[in-house]
Structures are given as C-alpha cells and as structure tokens.
Design an enzyme around this catalytic site. Structure first.
Site, PDB file in Angstrom:
ATOM      1  CE1 TYR A  23      -3.109  -5.726  -2.257  1.00 58.62           C
ATOM      2  CE2 TYR A  23      -0.916  -6.315  -3.577  1.00 58.62           C
ATOM      3  CZ  TYR A  23      -2.465  -5.981  -3.431  1.00 58.62           C
ATOM      4  OH  TYR A  23      -3.046  -6.260  -4.482  1.00 58.62           O
ATOM      5  CG  ASP A  87     -21.386 -21.342  -7.366  1.00 54.95           C
ATOM      6  OD1 ASP A  87     -22.084 -20.495  -7.339  1.00 54.95           O
ATOM      7  OD2 ASP A  87     -21.298 -21.936  -8.378  1.00 54.95           O
ATOM      8  CG  HIS A 100     -10.559  -7.086  -0.549  1.00 62.13           C
ATOM      9  ND1 HIS A 100     -10.049  -8.340  -1.218  1.00 62.13           N
ATOM     10  CD2 HIS A 100     -11.777  -7.262  -0.756  1.00 62.13           C
ATOM     11  CE1 HIS A 100     -10.928  -8.778  -1.864  1.00 62.13           C
ATOM     12  NE2 HIS A 100     -11.990  -8.450  -1.389  1.00 62.13           N
ATOM     13  CG  LEU A 101      -4.257  -6.708   3.179  1.00 59.80           C
ATOM     14  CD1 LEU A 101      -3.356  -7.797   2.615  1.00 59.80           C
ATOM     15  CD2 LEU A 101      -3.910  -6.504   4.849  1.00 59.80           C
ATOM     16  CB  SER A 102      -5.660  -2.404  -1.409  1.00 57.85           C
ATOM     17  OG  SER A 102      -6.168  -3.463  -2.208  1.00 57.85           O
TER      18      SER A 102
HETATM   19  C1  DQA Z   1      -6.340  -7.779  -2.451  1.00 58.73           C
HETATM   20  C2  DQA Z   1      -7.081  -7.070  -3.620  1.00 58.73           C
HETATM   21  C3  DQA Z   1      -6.840  -8.035  -4.607  1.00 58.73           C
HETATM   22  O1  DQA Z   1      -7.363  -7.350  -5.910  1.00 58.73           O
HETATM   23  C4  DQA Z   1      -5.608  -8.584  -5.078  1.00 58.73           C
HETATM   24  O2  DQA Z   1      -5.689  -9.384  -6.217  1.00 58.73           O
HETATM   25  C5  DQA Z   1      -5.012  -9.194  -3.978  1.00 58.73           C
HETATM   26  C6  DQA Z   1      -5.203  -8.625  -2.612  1.00 58.73           C
HETATM   27  C7  DQA Z   1      -6.295  -7.168  -1.176  1.00 58.73           C
HETATM   28  O3  DQA Z   1      -6.233  -7.718   0.179  1.00 58.73           O
HETATM   29  O4  DQA Z   1      -6.388  -6.002  -1.116  1.00 58.73           O
HETATM   30  O5  DQA Z   1      -4.400 -10.309  -4.157  1.00 58.73           O
HETATM   31  O6  DQA Z   1      -7.289  -9.107  -1.992  1.00 58.73           O
END
Ligand code: DQA
Length: 146
Positions: A23, A87, A100-102
């Site tokens: 992350y 929802d 998402h960061l990753s």
């Molecule tokens: C995340 C990816 C999710 O799978 C994980 O549970 C996170 C961070 C990301 O920002 O990459 O907590 O949302």
C-alpha cells in the site's frame, strides 16, 4: 463551491504502517494533503471521512446524497463483501469513483471481485495514491458547470 466527499474504509487509517510493500509508505493524512492541494488548484472543496465501520460508511454515503456533488471512495475490505455499501452507492445519484491503492486484479482471487464497483461510475486500481488524484481530476471536470 463543488463539494466532493473522500471516503476511506477499514484499516486505511493504518496506511504508512500497514503492509507498505503493498500500500506504499504514505499515511492517509499525507495522501489527503495531496488531495487538498489539487482540490485548491481545481477550485473544488473536499471533505474527508475514514471509518472502520460498515454502518458509518453507509450513513456517510447517505449524507453525500444531500450534501455532496461527487464521491471518491476506497471501500477497502468491504469492496469484496458489502452488498449494503453497493446499495448505498447505487442510491446516490452523483458521480462516484472507486479507488484502490493496490491492483486488486493482480492479487488473491477474493480481491479480484469488487461488489461495490457496480455502484460507481468507474474505478481506478493499482496506481497508489495517484489514483485518488486522477479520480479528483476526472470528477472536477465532470461536475464543472453543473
Ligand atoms: C484496498 C484493497 C483491498 O483489497 C484491501 O482490503 C484494502 C485496500 C486498496 O486500496 O488497495 O484494505 O482497497
């Protein structure tokens, strides 16, 4: 001034310390500072919220229905589990970008599915903190003049 809610889900308060090889080393505050600087440049206002609780995240999305022009959300672990968050997002008739960061598509199989993305206009995954900034540029452009 246009108001954008930046919503971060569970465990993202631990950024900087939490699995930095996945992350990154920046804290959530540091990422939010970058967002603030870009928001000033783009002439929009951001409100920040992070919660580890699904119910609080849902209530904040409800608040966005009346108070925000757009949402940027990283639902974190709830991405892969929460129909209730999906929802709530579907109920908010404003532009919404999931970040998402990753790169969730290159990780474990259970992370490859986003339940919540179907409630968003689009999603960005794997670009680190830049994902939030790109989402903000897209949204500022989208809501300008509305
Ligand atoms: C995340 C990816 C999710 O799978 C994980 O549970 C996170 C961070 C990301 O920002 O990459 O907590 O949302």
């Amino acid at each position: 001034m246009k108001n954008i809610f930046i919503i971060n889900g569970p465990n993202l308060n631990l950024l900087g310390k939490r699995e930095p090889e996945i992350y990154g080393g920046e804290t959530l505050d540091e990422i939010n500072q970058k967002i603030v600087h870009l928001a000033i440049e783009l002439g929009v206002q951001c409100r920040f919220m992070q919660s580890n609780s699904e119910g609080e995240l849902i209530c904040y999305i409800h608040k966005a229905i009346n108070e925000a022009d757009a949402i940027i959300i990283n639902p974190a672990g709830y991405t892969h589990t929460s129909i209730a968050l999906l929802d709530a997002l579907k109920a908010a008739p404003i532009p919404k970008v999931e970040v998402h960061l990753s790169n969730i598509h290159s990780r474990e199989d259970f992370r490859k599915v986003s339940i919540t993305a179907a409630g968003c206009t689009g999603s960005i995954s794997g670009l680190g903190a830049d994902g939030y900034l790109l989402a903000l540029r897209y949204i500022a452009d989208k809501i300008r003049g509305k």
